[in-house]
Design a protein around this motif. Structure first.
Motif, PDB file in Angstrom:
ATOM      1  N   ILE A   1     -21.737 -90.264 -74.308  1.00 18.21           N
ATOM      2  CA  ILE A   1     -22.614 -89.481 -73.636  1.00 18.21           C
ATOM      3  C   ILE A   1     -22.205 -89.139 -72.530  1.00 18.21           C
ATOM      4  O   ILE A   1     -21.852 -87.899 -72.006  1.00 18.21           O
ATOM      5  N   ALA A   2     -21.878 -89.946 -71.721  1.00 21.48           N
ATOM      6  CA  ALA A   2     -21.037 -89.919 -70.269  1.00 21.48           C
ATOM      7  C   ALA A   2     -19.730 -88.980 -70.596  1.00 21.48           C
ATOM      8  O   ALA A   2     -19.497 -88.040 -69.556  1.00 21.48           O
ATOM      9  N   LYS A   3     -18.910 -89.283 -71.388  1.00 21.51           N
ATOM     10  CA  LYS A   3     -17.631 -88.743 -71.714  1.00 21.51           C
ATOM     11  C   LYS A   3     -17.556 -87.280 -72.026  1.00 21.51           C
ATOM     12  O   LYS A   3     -17.077 -86.384 -71.560  1.00 21.51           O
ATOM     13  N   ARG A   4     -18.605 -87.123 -72.847  1.00 21.09           N
ATOM     14  CA  ARG A   4     -18.835 -85.747 -73.500  1.00 21.09           C
ATOM     15  C   ARG A   4     -19.361 -84.563 -72.487  1.00 21.09           C
ATOM     16  O   ARG A   4     -19.092 -83.464 -72.398  1.00 21.09           O
ATOM     17  N   PHE A   5     -20.246 -85.314 -71.921  1.00 18.29           N
ATOM     18  CA  PHE A   5     -21.143 -84.559 -70.723  1.00 18.29           C
ATOM     19  C   PHE A   5     -19.999 -84.201 -69.592  1.00 18.29           C
ATOM     20  O   PHE A   5     -19.845 -83.023 -69.364  1.00 18.29           O
ATOM     21  N   SER A   6     -19.355 -84.985 -69.325  1.00 17.11           N
ATOM     22  CA  SER A   6     -18.470 -84.773 -68.212  1.00 17.11           C
ATOM     23  C   SER A   6     -17.258 -83.624 -68.608  1.00 17.11           C
ATOM     24  O   SER A   6     -16.937 -82.772 -67.720  1.00 17.11           O
ATOM     25  N   THR A   7     -16.759 -83.934 -70.023  1.00 17.42           N
ATOM     26  CA  THR A   7     -15.850 -83.241 -70.348  1.00 17.42           C
ATOM     27  C   THR A   7     -16.343 -81.541 -70.491  1.00 17.42           C
ATOM     28  O   THR A   7     -15.625 -80.831 -70.143  1.00 17.42           O
ATOM     29  N   ALA A   8     -17.439 -81.754 -71.174  1.00 18.24           N
ATOM     30  CA  ALA A   8     -18.000 -80.361 -71.395  1.00 18.24           C
ATOM     31  C   ALA A   8     -18.332 -79.360 -70.147  1.00 18.24           C
ATOM     32  O   ALA A   8     -17.864 -78.452 -70.149  1.00 18.24           O
ATOM     33  N   ILE A   9     -18.947 -80.160 -69.107  1.00 13.77           N
ATOM     34  CA  ILE A   9     -19.158 -79.476 -68.039  1.00 13.77           C
ATOM     35  C   ILE A   9     -18.100 -78.808 -67.253  1.00 13.77           C
ATOM     36  O   ILE A   9     -18.017 -77.700 -66.857  1.00 13.77           O
ATOM     37  N   ASN A  10     -17.076 -79.736 -67.244  1.00 15.11           N
ATOM     38  CA  ASN A  10     -15.683 -79.310 -66.543  1.00 15.11           C
ATOM     39  C   ASN A  10     -14.905 -78.626 -67.409  1.00 15.11           C
ATOM     40  O   ASN A  10     -14.339 -77.266 -66.777  1.00 15.11           O
ATOM     41  N   ASP A  11     -15.100 -78.287 -68.712  1.00 10.26           N
ATOM     42  CA  ASP A  11     -14.130 -77.316 -69.497  1.00 10.26           C
ATOM     43  C   ASP A  11     -14.877 -75.989 -69.290  1.00 10.26           C
ATOM     44  O   ASP A  11     -14.431 -74.988 -69.185  1.00 10.26           O
TER      45      ASP A  11
ATOM     46  N   ARG B   1     -16.707 -74.991 -67.082  1.00 12.11           N
ATOM     47  CA  ARG B   1     -16.394 -74.636 -65.309  1.00 12.11           C
ATOM     48  C   ARG B   1     -15.182 -73.880 -65.376  1.00 12.11           C
ATOM     49  O   ARG B   1     -15.096 -72.660 -64.830  1.00 12.11           O
ATOM     50  N   TRP B   2     -14.090 -74.491 -65.887  1.00 13.08           N
ATOM     51  CA  TRP B   2     -12.759 -73.964 -65.944  1.00 13.08           C
ATOM     52  C   TRP B   2     -12.659 -72.433 -66.854  1.00 13.08           C
ATOM     53  O   TRP B   2     -11.816 -71.814 -66.526  1.00 13.08           O
ATOM     54  N   ARG B   3     -13.320 -72.515 -67.869  1.00  6.75           N
ATOM     55  CA  ARG B   3     -13.351 -71.175 -69.055  1.00  6.75           C
ATOM     56  C   ARG B   3     -14.206 -70.233 -68.608  1.00  6.75           C
ATOM     57  O   ARG B   3     -13.965 -69.091 -69.455  1.00  6.75           O
ATOM     58  N   SER B   4     -15.140 -70.513 -67.810  1.00  6.48           N
ATOM     59  CA  SER B   4     -16.297 -69.455 -67.714  1.00  6.48           C
ATOM     60  C   SER B   4     -16.156 -68.812 -66.188  1.00  6.48           C
ATOM     61  O   SER B   4     -15.565 -69.369 -65.347  1.00  6.48           O
ATOM     62  N   ASP B   5     -17.059 -68.048 -65.986  1.00  2.82           N
ATOM     63  CA  ASP B   5     -17.367 -67.469 -64.873  1.00  2.82           C
ATOM     64  C   ASP B   5     -18.878 -67.236 -64.645  1.00  2.82           C
ATOM     65  O   ASP B   5     -19.721 -67.662 -65.519  1.00  2.82           O
ATOM     66  N   TYR B   6     -19.197 -66.439 -63.448  1.00  2.00           N
ATOM     67  CA  TYR B   6     -20.530 -66.250 -63.209  1.00  2.00           C
ATOM     68  C   TYR B   6     -21.356 -65.660 -64.349  1.00  2.00           C
ATOM     69  O   TYR B   6     -22.510 -65.933 -64.801  1.00  2.00           O
ATOM     70  N   LEU B   7     -21.055 -64.629 -64.717  1.00  2.00           N
ATOM     71  CA  LEU B   7     -21.384 -63.863 -65.758  1.00  2.00           C
ATOM     72  C   LEU B   7     -21.618 -64.469 -67.179  1.00  2.00           C
ATOM     73  O   LEU B   7     -22.521 -64.298 -67.793  1.00  2.00           O
TER      74      LEU B   7
ATOM     75  N   GLU C   1     -18.097 -80.210 -59.564  1.00  2.00           N
ATOM     76  CA  GLU C   1     -17.272 -80.829 -58.763  1.00  2.00           C
ATOM     77  C   GLU C   1     -17.569 -82.111 -58.577  1.00  2.00           C
ATOM     78  O   GLU C   1     -16.975 -83.138 -58.595  1.00  2.00           O
ATOM     79  N   SER C   2     -18.975 -82.655 -58.309  1.00  2.00           N
ATOM     80  CA  SER C   2     -19.495 -83.782 -58.119  1.00  2.00           C
ATOM     81  C   SER C   2     -19.033 -84.888 -59.360  1.00  2.00           C
ATOM     82  O   SER C   2     -18.848 -86.194 -59.101  1.00  2.00           O
ATOM     83  N   LEU C   3     -18.957 -84.485 -60.531  1.00  2.00           N
ATOM     84  CA  LEU C   3     -18.628 -85.326 -61.580  1.00  2.00           C
ATOM     85  C   LEU C   3     -17.223 -86.013 -61.445  1.00  2.00           C
ATOM     86  O   LEU C   3     -16.854 -86.952 -62.067  1.00  2.00           O
ATOM     87  N   HIS C   4     -16.379 -85.243 -60.573  1.00  2.00           N
ATOM     88  CA  HIS C   4     -14.993 -85.828 -60.458  1.00  2.00           C
ATOM     89  C   HIS C   4     -15.306 -87.273 -59.799  1.00  2.00           C
ATOM     90  O   HIS C   4     -14.293 -87.983 -59.735  1.00  2.00           O
ATOM     91  N   TYR C   5     -16.240 -87.507 -59.217  1.00  2.00           N
ATOM     92  CA  TYR C   5     -16.526 -88.568 -58.512  1.00  2.00           C
ATOM     93  C   TYR C   5     -16.948 -89.751 -58.999  1.00  2.00           C
ATOM     94  O   TYR C   5     -16.946 -91.003 -58.770  1.00  2.00           O
ATOM     95  N   PHE C   6     -17.232 -89.707 -60.282  1.00  2.00           N
ATOM     96  CA  PHE C   6     -17.639 -90.567 -61.080  1.00  2.00           C
ATOM     97  C   PHE C   6     -16.810 -90.713 -62.498  1.00  2.00           C
ATOM     98  O   PHE C   6     -16.686 -89.774 -63.236  1.00  2.00           O
TER      99      PHE C   6
END
Length: 87
Positions: A22-32, A34-40, A66-71
């Motif tokens: 769960i932790a790995k999937r959540f962290s990866t999905a959120i960051n992916d 973030r990088w592939r999307s924008d506000y709209l 951003e905070s996920l990078h610290y964990f």
């Protein structure tokens, strides 16, 4: 993220395999996202209309990513287990 020597974890509880996944999937999905999307895209995915309120929500999402990078996933997994009463 910082790498910590494995000896640092000698006295820490182990984590469940489910929490690690769960932790790995959540962290990866959120960051992916973030990088592939924008506000709209954020608004579209969540079904929001672009407003001042959703701009604030989008900024909170960016802070989360951003905070996920610290964990590291192992630490997140331990927190998941603890939150579910497994530790």
């Amino acid at each position: 993220m910082t790498d910590i020597d494995e000896s640092y974890d000698l006295y820490r509880p182990t984590t469940s395999p489910e929490a690690k996944i769960i932790a790995k999937r959540f962290s990866t999905a959120i960051n992916d996202f973030r990088w592939r999307s924008d506000y709209l895209k954020f608004c579209k995915v969540l079904g929001y209309e672009p407003t001042e309120y959703t701009k604030k929500e989008y900024n909170k999402f960016l802070q989360l990513a951003e905070s996920l990078h610290y964990f590291d996933p192992k630490s997140l997994a331990k927190l998941i287990d603890a939150g579910e009463g497994k530790q």
